[in-house]
Motif scaffolding. Structure first.
Motif, short mmCIF file in Angstrom:
data_model
loop_
_atom_site.label_atom_id
_atom_site.label_comp_id
_atom_site.label_asym_id
_atom_site.label_seq_id
_atom_site.Cartn_x
_atom_site.Cartn_y
_atom_site.Cartn_z
N ASP A 42 0.81 -1.23 0.00
CA ASP A 42 0.00 0.00 0.00
C ASP A 42 0.84 1.26 0.00
N GLY A 43 2.02 1.16 -0.58
CA GLY A 43 2.83 2.37 -0.73
C GLY A 43 3.27 2.99 0.58
N LYS A 44 3.48 2.13 1.59
CA LYS A 44 3.83 2.68 2.92
C LYS A 44 5.32 2.86 3.13
N GLY A 45 6.07 2.94 2.04
CA GLY A 45 7.49 3.27 2.16
C GLY A 45 8.40 2.09 1.90
N VAL A 46 9.62 2.18 2.42
CA VAL A 46 10.60 1.11 2.19
C VAL A 46 11.24 0.74 3.52
N ASN A 47 11.26 -0.56 3.79
CA ASN A 47 11.84 -1.07 5.04
C ASN A 47 12.77 -2.22 4.68
N ILE A 48 13.98 -2.15 5.21
CA ILE A 48 15.00 -3.16 4.86
C ILE A 48 14.49 -4.58 5.12
N ALA A 49 13.84 -4.78 6.27
CA ALA A 49 13.41 -6.15 6.63
C ALA A 49 12.34 -6.66 5.69
N HIS A 50 11.50 -5.77 5.18
CA HIS A 50 10.51 -6.21 4.21
C HIS A 50 11.21 -6.68 2.93
N GLU A 51 12.19 -5.90 2.49
CA GLU A 51 12.91 -6.27 1.26
C GLU A 51 13.69 -7.57 1.46
N ALA A 52 14.23 -7.76 2.68
CA ALA A 52 15.10 -8.90 2.93
C ALA A 52 14.32 -10.19 3.17
N VAL A 53 13.13 -10.08 3.74
CA VAL A 53 12.43 -11.30 4.14
C VAL A 53 10.97 -11.35 3.65
N THR A 206 2.77 -6.39 11.39
CA THR A 206 2.66 -5.51 10.23
C THR A 206 3.67 -4.38 10.40
N ILE A 207 4.58 -4.31 9.44
CA ILE A 207 5.62 -3.28 9.53
C ILE A 207 4.96 -1.91 9.42
N PRO A 208 5.24 -1.02 10.36
CA PRO A 208 4.64 0.31 10.25
C PRO A 208 5.21 1.08 9.06
N PRO A 209 4.51 2.12 8.60
CA PRO A 209 5.05 2.90 7.49
C PRO A 209 6.49 3.31 7.79
N THR A 210 7.35 3.18 6.80
CA THR A 210 8.77 3.47 6.99
C THR A 210 9.24 4.35 5.85
N ASP A 211 9.79 5.48 6.18
CA ASP A 211 10.33 6.36 5.15
C ASP A 211 11.73 5.88 4.79
N GLY A 212 12.07 5.97 3.54
CA GLY A 212 13.42 5.56 3.12
C GLY A 212 14.51 6.31 3.86
N GLU A 213 14.18 7.48 4.39
CA GLU A 213 15.18 8.27 5.13
C GLU A 213 15.16 7.97 6.63
N ASP A 214 14.29 7.07 7.09
CA ASP A 214 14.29 6.71 8.51
C ASP A 214 15.58 5.96 8.85
N THR A 215 16.12 6.24 10.03
CA THR A 215 17.36 5.57 10.43
C THR A 215 17.10 4.08 10.66
N ALA A 216 18.00 3.27 10.13
CA ALA A 216 17.87 1.82 10.26
C ALA A 216 19.03 1.23 11.06
N LEU A 217 20.23 1.69 10.75
CA LEU A 217 21.44 1.05 11.29
C LEU A 217 22.39 2.09 11.84
N LEU A 218 23.08 1.69 12.88
CA LEU A 218 24.12 2.53 13.45
C LEU A 218 25.38 1.66 13.53
N HIS A 219 26.40 2.09 12.79
CA HIS A 219 27.66 1.32 12.80
C HIS A 219 28.76 2.20 13.34
#
Ligand code: AMP
Length: 597
Positions: A42-53, A206-219
């Protein structure tokens, strides 16, 4: 300059993703990589875990094997994409149940066990921020990073918790939840059981809406001075992870892929978790440590097709399997499925590339990137000739240049402008034109150090390199004092600070000393407090002290006593001089040193 070239003549068994380098560079743009993502429903953005799994499950590939986890006991635990989707959903629900939400930092201090992968993906599903720590860190690096990163949750084991965290817990007031993986007869106070919580949690999330600019990882990465820097990466980075694994590692969905890096380092996350899963490949995860026979066995038994490792590991295998002379490795192992080998993290000597060709039957493809870039920037490609010793050429979508340096050895910025060295074979600082999706968005809470990485529209890498007439890049060295040992980046300041906490030590200067296998090893020079006598006993004590505090991945391998450490007039130890003296190199300009007229 004449270099040996490994020509790619035979047609490969699998058509390379990048068949024509020049054409790919001319036609590719990052939007194509973004278009390859599924995006949240439903166009709720992009989330790494959705793409990965979850994407693979939704597209009917849930039965495929996502992970093949090889335990220390050699037992193999396969995990399907559907299984990983469920386990990561459970962990996301655990976080939600604990009131941990968007942007909250979840740290891991775990070996390479299945729970690490569930935690990582569950954290991303919950839009919390994942910060994986290397389990060989000692209490001091763990404390520093958890404080700087504002850890709210830590997932670890009872053993690691007792050894590395319990003693510093009171210094981490923001750490609300510690979840321990594995059974505990007497759980330490202030901890909960990972299994009890995840087993009780629902398996749908259900993964909440995620903006591509939301922080995902801290290295965290190390600088020359000051505390470690937390490089912030966003969910939209997955477009670059996916595309670069296809281009530079030639990864296809039906590959069995083994990335030997620990997720505590950026390679082990970008290419040990995100990229291969986003492409739908099968990922081999080895909980054990390096052992030549074990590694050859895993390559053979797991039918690994694409292997991504580090130069130090290649050199250790070279030792175990010389090119000439009596050897039984890897002859006893069927490596016929292996079709592509790559390495990263430190210079790959030409000898190692050729050893791969002669012993594994495949040359090792070097590539270059760093924590800040988030993905591979420069590489040797499956379809392109290799120049052993070169890092390769920039990926499609990546613009790289060599900048003229000033006296401090860094890119010269005059009036806000830098100078790009157009002539071939000139040494300078390697720079990249920002704009690729996995570029770090800054160092956490440190605008000054972030700003210092940019000039005149370029990102300055801190590495020195040269480009030859055909566009191949060659690594020259670091422009700063940071040390790369066995592929791990080590900040000399962190090591010096730990040593100076010992009551016998007045001052310390830490450098990298060349080593045949590890590339570089950490060597510390210390001056002692008045009245303290140097000697082998104290040397051993200091080595052990540093190892306890810093852990084996960071601690110095050698310690030398020196009551006359070279210092600037402002009192700073000059590592450049320590290095020059150690290596018998010219000392250069010493006019700014203490004690000079
Ligand atoms: P890290 O941020 O820990 O991944 O370390 C990045 C640094 O590792 C780079 O800035 C380089 O100094 C070094 N490095 C990475 N790849 C290579 C390579 N292929 N050749 C030489 N040095 C490399």
């Amino acid at each position: 300059m004449a270099h040996e070239v490994i020509h790619k003549t035979a047609a490969p068994a699998v058509a390379p993703n990048l068949a024509d380098y020049d054409r790919a560079r001319a036609s590719f743009d990052w939007q194509q990589a973004r278009d390859g993502l599924a995006g949240l429903p439903d166009g709720k953005g992009v989330n790494i875990a959705h793409e990965a799994v979850d994407r693979h499950v939704a597209e009917g590939r849930g039965d495929r094997t996502a992970l093949r986890c090889v335990g220390r006991d050699d037992r193999v635990r396969p995990v399907t994409y559907a299984g990983l989707a469920r386990r990561s959903a459970r962990f996301a629900n655990v976080l939600r149940g604990l009131g941990v939400g968007r942007g909250d930092r979840v740290f891991t201090l775990l070996g390479r066990c299945p729970e690490l992968y569930e935690t990582a993906l569950g954290t991303l599903k919950n839009t919390s921020v994942l910060c994986p720590l290397f389990s060989a860190f000692g209490p001091e690096p763990v404390r520093q990073r958890m404080r700087l990163g504002g850890a709210r949750v830590l997932v670890t084991t009872g053993e690691l918790y007792r050894r590395k965290v319990a003693g510093i817990r009171q210094e981490l007031p923001g750490l609300e939840h510690v979840l321990l993986v594995g059974p505990e007869d007497e759980p330490p106070p202030g901890t909960s059981s990972y299994e009890e919580l995840t087993d009780a949690a629902p398996q749908d999330f259900t993964i909440p809406p995620t903006d591509g600019e939301d922080t995902a990882l801290l290295h965290f990465t190390s600088g020359t001075t000051g505390t470690p820097k937390g490089a912030v990466h966003v969910h939209g980075a997955v477009a670059a992870h996916r595309a670069t694994a296809a281009f530079a590692l030639d990864l296809h969905p039906d590959d069995v892929f083994w990335c030997t890096a620990d997720p505590g380092w950026v390679t082990g996350t970008s290419y040990g978790i995100v990229a291969p899963l986003a492409l739908g490949a099968t990922v081999v995860v080895d909980e054990g440590d390096f052992d030549a026979r074990r590694w050859y066995r895993i390559l053979a038994d797991e039918h690994v097709t694409v292997w991504y490792t580090a130069p130090t590991a290649v050199r250790m295998l070279m030792r175990a399997t010389p090119r000439q002379g009596p050897h039984d490795l890897p002859r006893g192992y069927d490596l016929s499925r292996l079709r592509f080998v790559a390495s990263v993290g430190e210079p790959l000597n030409p000898e190692a590339v050729l050893w791969g060709r002669d012993v594994l039957g495949l040359p090792v493809h070097d590539n270059w990137w760093q924590t800040e870039t988030g993905c591979i920037m420069i590489a040797n490609f499956a379809a392109c000739d290799i120049r052993p010793g070169s890092m390769g050429r920039p990926l499609p979508g990546v613009e790289a240049a060599v900048l003229e340096c000033g006296e401090d050895g860094r890119a010269l910025v005059a009036g806000g402008r830098v100078t790009v060295l157009e002539r071939p074979d000139a040494d300078g600082e390697l720079a990249l034109r920002p704009g690729w999706p996995s570029m770090f968005r800054g160092y956490l809470d440190d605008e000054a150090r972030t700003a210092a990485c940019f000039a005149d529209g370029w990102y300055l890498t801190g590495d020195l390199a040269r480009r030859d007439a055909d566009g191949y890049f060659w690594f020259v060295g670091r422009a700063d004092d940071v040390i790369k040992s066995a592929g791990h980046l080590i900040g000399p300041f962190e090591v010096e600070s730990a040593l100076m906490e010992h009551p016998a030590v007045a001052e310390a200067g830490v450098i990298g000393r060349p080593d045949e296998v590890a590339g570089t090893v950490v060597k510390a020079f210390v001056s002692l407090r008045p009245g303290v006598e140097p000697g082998p006993g104290l040397q051993r004590e200091l080595l052990a002290f540093a190892r306890r505090r810093l852990g084996p991945a960071v601690a110095p391998r050698e310690i030398a006593f020196d009551q006359n450490l070279p210092r600037t007039r402002s009192g700073k130890v000059v590592r450049r001089l320590l290095r020059a003296r150690e290596l018998g190199l010219p000392e250069g300009d010493v006019s700014t040193l203490e004690g000079t007229p």
